[in-house]
Scaffold this active site. Sequence first.
Site, PDB file in Angstrom:
ATOM      1  N   PRO A 120       0.837  -1.207   0.000  1.00 36.16           N
ATOM      2  CA  PRO A 120       0.000   0.000   0.000  1.00 36.16           C
ATOM      3  C   PRO A 120       0.870   1.255   0.000  1.00 36.16           C
ATOM      4  O   PRO A 120       1.869   1.321   0.713  1.00 36.16           O
ATOM      5  CB  PRO A 120      -0.786  -0.130   1.305  1.00 36.16           C
ATOM      6  N   CYS A 121       0.472   2.227  -0.819  1.00 36.89           N
ATOM      7  CA  CYS A 121       1.379   3.345  -1.102  1.00 36.89           C
ATOM      8  C   CYS A 121       1.160   4.580  -0.251  1.00 36.89           C
ATOM      9  O   CYS A 121       1.915   5.549  -0.356  1.00 36.89           O
ATOM     10  CB  CYS A 121       1.268   3.728  -2.571  1.00 36.89           C
TER      11      CYS A 121
END
Length: 417
Positions: free
Chosen positions: A123-124
């Site tokens: 997840p960024c």
Amino acid sequence: MKANIQYLDLFAGAGGLSEGFKRTGNYRPIAHIEMNKHACDTLKSRLAYYYLQENNRTEFYYDYLRNNISRDKLWKAIPQNILESVLNTELSENNLEEVFEKVDKLVADSETKTIDLVIGGPPCQAYSIMGRSVSSNGMKDDPRNYLYKLYVKFISYYSPKVFIFENVPGLLTAGNGLILSDIIESFKNIGYNLEYKILDSANFGVLQNRKRVIIIGWKKGLNFSYPKFKDVYNSNITVNSILEDLAAVPINSTNNTYIKEPNEYLVRSGIRDDNSPLTWHTVRYTNSNDRKIYREVIERWNTYGERLKYDMLPESLITHQNKKSFLDRFKVLGANLPTSHTMIAHIAKDGHYFIHPDIKQCRSISVREAARIQSFPDNYFFEGPRTSAFTQIGNAVPPLMAYYIADKLKEFFTKED
């Protein structure tokens, strides 16, 4: 060449990256691992589509899209081991051995009994510049900063020939560059060379400016180098190409109707299949004050080609005290432009950043329009409520970009065979 390149998808989301690989016809997923329940359901329904397509039963899937059959009936029509290959779990140090055990079984039951490729990206939010800007401590304590360490452990355990690690450009500066340095060093320590580049989805035929860091790693000793991707030009194509065949939709409603034959871009990109029913052309509710703002923003863009900043609005429409930052919070799609601005997961909270250019409709974009900006085909069904569908789309890798990456990468596996 048949689909004999087997891959594992980590942090799979709704499957945008995986969709590109599947679409080539050369890759077979061993497993998708994802923590979000709705995204996992989306992955299962997409795997059902591919299974039915391969068995000349696509119409059964389309019956599901038409609401003629239930999801339970759709899923029961495909082998259960396919559904079981979607692992709905949050990866952590505590469950890693358990996940390895499940994937090991899937590998043992597979055709080639190997994992040739690992794809995915943590997840960024913890790496994004926007995420850091709204965090009180720049997300320094966010555990998602270190999910890449789990990715490294998967590479070490399954020893694929190649891996693809995708993330936002902010990864390059996160932790003053220390996180990227550790990622590079970690992969080198387990026997992999790697290279990274910032790639823009607009160069892969997607009608969106979306820059991503694509790290590609390969086992030391392999005759491999970072692929050279040719730009895919969309001559005389504009954002309107993904809007013009969809019906007008009042706020808080749905209109799953095509009003025109598909244009050349929709066909070439694989977005529209005339045999498939349309789904998710659904628009959220917007209050009257925001609709008045939308009208101002649309009119300024359509008349002058100018973006209206929040502090330029009439005082009667301004409700936020903050008039110094995020001034472009209301933004219309430029229908006459070659690309859209970057799709973001915030669209799940409101649609102000993605306003439809038609002043007669005066609304934010539908779920399907958002999916098209990301290059998802119309027959890609997102499971869960509308908010979840928007989140899945906003977080995804554009499938068309993934397709061209996968298509180029298969040249290496073909030579290896």
